[in-house]
Design a protein around this motif. Structure first.
Motif, PDB file in Angstrom:
ATOM      1  N   VAL A   8       0.849  -1.199   0.000  1.00  0.00           N
ATOM      2  CA  VAL A   8       0.000   0.000   0.000  1.00  0.00           C
ATOM      3  C   VAL A   8       0.885   1.250   0.000  1.00  0.00           C
ATOM      4  N   VAL A   9       0.540   2.199  -0.865  1.00  0.00           N
ATOM      5  CA  VAL A   9       1.300   3.454  -0.957  1.00  0.00           C
ATOM      6  C   VAL A   9       0.361   4.646  -0.821  1.00  0.00           C
ATOM      7  N   LEU A  10       0.948   5.796  -0.541  1.00  0.00           N
ATOM      8  CA  LEU A  10       0.196   7.046  -0.595  1.00  0.00           C
ATOM      9  C   LEU A  10       0.741   7.860  -1.769  1.00  0.00           C
ATOM     10  N   VAL A  11      -0.113   8.096  -2.770  1.00  0.00           N
ATOM     11  CA  VAL A  11       0.242   8.975  -3.885  1.00  0.00           C
ATOM     12  C   VAL A  11      -0.067  10.395  -3.434  1.00  0.00           C
ATOM     13  N   THR A  12       0.868  11.311  -3.633  1.00  0.00           N
ATOM     14  CA  THR A  12       0.670  12.686  -3.163  1.00  0.00           C
ATOM     15  C   THR A  12       1.074  13.693  -4.236  1.00  0.00           C
ATOM     16  N   ALA A  13       0.532  14.895  -4.101  1.00  0.00           N
ATOM     17  CA  ALA A  13       0.916  15.984  -5.001  1.00  0.00           C
ATOM     18  C   ALA A  13       0.525  17.295  -4.335  1.00  0.00           C
ATOM     19  N   GLN A  59      -1.184  19.172 -13.525  1.00  0.00           N
ATOM     20  CA  GLN A  59       0.226  19.338 -13.204  1.00  0.00           C
ATOM     21  C   GLN A  59       0.921  17.980 -13.155  1.00  0.00           C
ATOM     22  N   GLU A  60       2.217  17.978 -13.458  1.00  0.00           N
ATOM     23  CA  GLU A  60       2.879  16.722 -13.774  1.00  0.00           C
ATOM     24  C   GLU A  60       3.796  16.187 -12.671  1.00  0.00           C
ATOM     25  N   LEU A  61       3.816  16.870 -11.511  1.00  0.00           N
ATOM     26  CA  LEU A  61       4.721  16.439 -10.445  1.00  0.00           C
ATOM     27  C   LEU A  61       3.951  15.718  -9.342  1.00  0.00           C
ATOM     28  N   SER A 100      12.134  17.889  -5.255  1.00  0.00           N
ATOM     29  CA  SER A 100      12.001  17.812  -6.715  1.00  0.00           C
ATOM     30  C   SER A 100      10.573  18.089  -7.182  1.00  0.00           C
ATOM     31  N   THR A 101       9.601  17.849  -6.316  1.00  0.00           N
ATOM     32  CA  THR A 101       8.199  17.938  -6.752  1.00  0.00           C
ATOM     33  C   THR A 101       7.336  18.844  -5.883  1.00  0.00           C
ATOM     34  N   GLY A 102       7.769  19.149  -4.678  1.00  0.00           N
ATOM     35  CA  GLY A 102       6.920  19.893  -3.742  1.00  0.00           C
ATOM     36  C   GLY A 102       5.806  19.039  -3.160  1.00  0.00           C
ATOM     37  N   THR A 127      -6.841   6.010 -15.571  1.00  0.00           N
ATOM     38  CA  THR A 127      -5.750   6.513 -16.408  1.00  0.00           C
ATOM     39  C   THR A 127      -4.436   6.044 -15.797  1.00  0.00           C
ATOM     40  N   LEU A 128      -3.591   5.451 -16.643  1.00  0.00           N
ATOM     41  CA  LEU A 128      -2.264   5.012 -16.178  1.00  0.00           C
ATOM     42  C   LEU A 128      -1.293   6.161 -16.370  1.00  0.00           C
ATOM     43  N   LEU A 129      -0.521   6.443 -15.334  1.00  0.00           N
ATOM     44  CA  LEU A 129       0.503   7.483 -15.428  1.00  0.00           C
ATOM     45  C   LEU A 129       1.872   6.818 -15.314  1.00  0.00           C
ATOM     46  N   VAL A 130       2.673   6.949 -16.346  1.00  0.00           N
ATOM     47  CA  VAL A 130       4.062   6.498 -16.267  1.00  0.00           C
ATOM     48  C   VAL A 130       4.879   7.706 -15.826  1.00  0.00           C
ATOM     49  N   GLY A 131       5.623   7.535 -14.728  1.00  0.00           N
ATOM     50  CA  GLY A 131       6.380   8.652 -14.160  1.00  0.00           C
ATOM     51  C   GLY A 131       7.872   8.432 -14.251  1.00  0.00           C
ATOM     52  N   ARG A 132       8.598   9.466 -14.647  1.00  0.00           N
ATOM     53  CA  ARG A 132      10.067   9.446 -14.600  1.00  0.00           C
ATOM     54  C   ARG A 132      10.475   9.720 -13.159  1.00  0.00           C
TER      55      ARG A 132
END
Ligand SMILES: Cc1cc2nc3c(=O)[nH]c(=O)nc-3n(C[C@H](O)[C@H](O)[C@H](O)COP(=O)(O)O)c2cc1C
Length: 157
Positions: A8-13, A59-61, A100-102, A127-132
């Protein structure tokens, strides 16, 4: 899929457009995987219309914090639909912001990955997001991972 054990993860932005100082946003997820080592790419899957999906269209970060077995409550709180305010949840959750992302990174998580969206792939109602991967952080090694299996949070062992 309920029979597939998952971490389990927490996706954040950080949403710069929400309120005067912006707002931190989080979403509990299990759909997180590594995709490529060179270049370093990871993938998340977001339900269309979710707050995180709406934000990451603009936004992309973003970042991912890998949760420990001691962070069940955090996972539960950030999975609640229609919750009032992520701002309040983050007020009670010790965290720092990734350079790097805030995006907020949860204190005590097993690891954190900061990313920039490289590719968006529409897939049914997600939607799948591929992230660098822009940066990584290794957290405390004590404590096992938080898992989800058969509709319940679980620990190893
Ligand atoms: C264990 C668990 C795993 C989840 N994994 C995902 C996921 O990978 N992608 C996703 O879009 N939602 C996932 N969800 C649902 C979101 O956490 C939840 O819908 C979201 O936080 C609610 O916010 P919303 O009001 O913006 O939809 C998961 C929920 C739980 C409890």
């Amino acid at each position: 899929m309920a029979r597939l054990a998952a971490g389990v993860v927490l996706v954040t932005a950080h949403d710069p457009e929400e309120g005067a100082r912006g707002e931190d946003v989080g979403m509990t997820a299990t759909a997180f995987m590594s995709v490529s080592l060179d270049p370093p790419l990871v993938l998340i899957s977001l339900r269309d219309g979710s707050r995180m999906d709406e934000l990451l269209e603009r936004q992309e970060l973003w970042a991912v914090s890998v949760l420990t077995e001691g962070q069940r409550q955090t996972a539960g709180r950030f999975a609640m639909k229609g919750r009032l305010s992520d701002r309040l949840l983050f007020q009670e959750l010790p965290h720092t912001h990734g350079t790097s992302t805030g995006a907020p990174l949860v204190d005590g998580a097993l690891a954190a990955v900061e990313c920039r969206t490289e590719q968006r792939i529409a897939a049914g109602d997600h939607t799948l997001l591929v992230g660098r991967v822009l940066a990584t952080r290794l957290g405390a090694s004590e404590g096992g991972p938080l898992l989800y299996h058969s509709g319940r949070y679980r620990s190893l062992g």
